[in-house]
Design a protein around this motif. Structure first.
Motif, mmCIF file in Angstrom:
data_model
loop_
_atom_site.group_PDB
_atom_site.id
_atom_site.type_symbol
_atom_site.label_atom_id
_atom_site.label_comp_id
_atom_site.label_asym_id
_atom_site.label_seq_id
_atom_site.Cartn_x
_atom_site.Cartn_y
_atom_site.Cartn_z
ATOM 1 N N LEU A 7 13.641 17.513 -25.880
ATOM 2 C CA LEU A 7 13.799 18.949 -25.603
ATOM 3 C C LEU A 7 12.580 19.480 -24.856
ATOM 4 O O LEU A 7 11.438 19.232 -25.256
ATOM 5 C CB LEU A 7 13.985 19.700 -26.929
ATOM 6 C CG LEU A 7 14.321 21.188 -26.830
ATOM 7 C CD1 LEU A 7 15.657 21.422 -26.141
ATOM 8 C CD2 LEU A 7 14.319 21.810 -28.228
ATOM 9 N N LEU A 11 11.649 25.370 -24.089
ATOM 10 C CA LEU A 11 12.806 25.762 -24.902
ATOM 11 C C LEU A 11 12.460 25.714 -26.388
ATOM 12 O O LEU A 11 12.779 26.642 -27.138
ATOM 13 C CB LEU A 11 14.001 24.858 -24.600
ATOM 14 C CG LEU A 11 14.601 24.990 -23.198
ATOM 15 C CD1 LEU A 11 15.713 23.968 -22.982
ATOM 16 C CD2 LEU A 11 15.130 26.400 -22.943
ATOM 17 N N SER A 24 25.777 18.922 -27.666
ATOM 18 C CA SER A 24 24.700 19.919 -27.578
ATOM 19 C C SER A 24 23.811 19.961 -28.811
ATOM 20 O O SER A 24 24.288 19.828 -29.943
ATOM 21 C CB SER A 24 25.286 21.328 -27.430
ATOM 22 O OG SER A 24 26.155 21.406 -26.349
ATOM 23 N N ILE A 38 21.320 29.005 -27.356
ATOM 24 C CA ILE A 38 21.105 28.114 -26.209
ATOM 25 C C ILE A 38 21.642 26.739 -26.596
ATOM 26 O O ILE A 38 21.247 26.178 -27.622
ATOM 27 C CB ILE A 38 19.619 28.037 -25.817
ATOM 28 C CG1 ILE A 38 19.098 29.426 -25.400
ATOM 29 C CG2 ILE A 38 19.419 27.021 -24.680
ATOM 30 C CD1 ILE A 38 17.625 29.451 -25.021
ATOM 31 N N VAL A 40 21.831 22.880 -25.517
ATOM 32 C CA VAL A 40 21.148 21.911 -24.663
ATOM 33 C C VAL A 40 21.830 20.552 -24.818
ATOM 34 O O VAL A 40 21.744 19.938 -25.888
ATOM 35 C CB VAL A 40 19.658 21.768 -25.045
ATOM 36 C CG1 VAL A 40 18.939 20.883 -24.026
ATOM 37 C CG2 VAL A 40 18.982 23.132 -25.135
ATOM 38 N N HIS A 93 20.561 23.602 -19.689
ATOM 39 C CA HIS A 93 20.758 24.371 -20.917
ATOM 40 C C HIS A 93 21.659 25.552 -20.597
ATOM 41 O O HIS A 93 21.669 26.060 -19.476
ATOM 42 C CB HIS A 93 19.420 24.827 -21.519
ATOM 43 C CG HIS A 93 18.594 25.715 -20.634
ATOM 44 N ND1 HIS A 93 17.914 25.238 -19.521
ATOM 45 C CD2 HIS A 93 18.337 27.034 -20.683
ATOM 46 C CE1 HIS A 93 17.268 26.246 -18.938
ATOM 47 N NE2 HIS A 93 17.507 27.353 -19.619
#
Lengths: 140, 140
Positions: A7, A11, A24, A38, A40, A93
């Motif tokens: 990550l 973020l 995600s 959010i 990702v 993202h």
């Protein structure tokens, strides 16, 4: 070299983890101004939606919708905004933001608008718990 | 009452038609500042992505990606921005915008930023033709 998903620190610095789905990692943006998720995709080296493998891309669409529906139900939002921009943080993202008339950016977009206002720890933990309950076992 | 899909006049006023796909009407936003497509699912009464039937929703994801890839190839954009906001025009529509460093809104979002600058008729017609050629028979 095998690329491993990691990550982006920009973020992780402004979010907390809610859950991990098939594609995600689901994060809550820590901003008291807007209920803001959010997503990702946990795949290395992606920056555009079309970079994903087709199966991951369609699963991401399902995950976006599940997150958006839960956020709308939780907040009673007038409109959900969904955006994949990436002009600053290039790691793919997807923002999912609950909007209401008169909020701090209404009717404009939230991105780049004003300054983030961190939630209280109590409010943040409570919202994470409620969202986890709404998500239930979806995509886990 | 049967609802019939009808393009919102605020969308038709600022766009020209490129093509019609299985789900989306594909429009070019007439703004010389940014190469900018708008996909409007041709289904009545939709405002959120999750309002679509699941099959339409997944097809829309494919159409978003095809449009974004063609736009990137056409423009050499650094980043594609994808957004479904709808705070002003509630009819479901998806923006696909080609971004480059130093453009009129960089690195912020394009929505609500500055004033639209219509293209010349010649430039607009040429861009529509090139995009139609890139799209070929996709989803038609």
């Amino acid at each position: 070299m095998t690329e491993v998903f990691d990550l982006d620190p920009r973020l992780s610095a402004e979010t907390v983890l809610i859950t991990r789905w098939q594609v995600s990692r689901v994060l809550l943006q820590d901003d008291a101004r807007f209920p803001w998720l959010i997503l990702v995709p946990q795949r290395a080296g992606m920056s555009e939606l079309f970079d994903l493998e087709p199966g991951d891309r369609l699963q991401l669409a399902r995950e976006i919708d599940a997150a958006a529906q839960a956020l709308k139900a939780e907040t009673g939002a007038l409109k959900i905004n969904v955006g994949a921009l990436g002009n600053i943080v290039r790691q793919l993202h997807v923002h999912i933001v609950a909007r209401r008339e008169g909020d701090a950016a209404w009717p404009g977009p939230v991105w780049g608008k004003g300054t983030r206002e961190p939630m209280t720890l109590e409010a943040r933990a409570a919202l994470v718990t409620r969202l986890q309950q709404r998500f239930g076992g979806a995509f886990s």
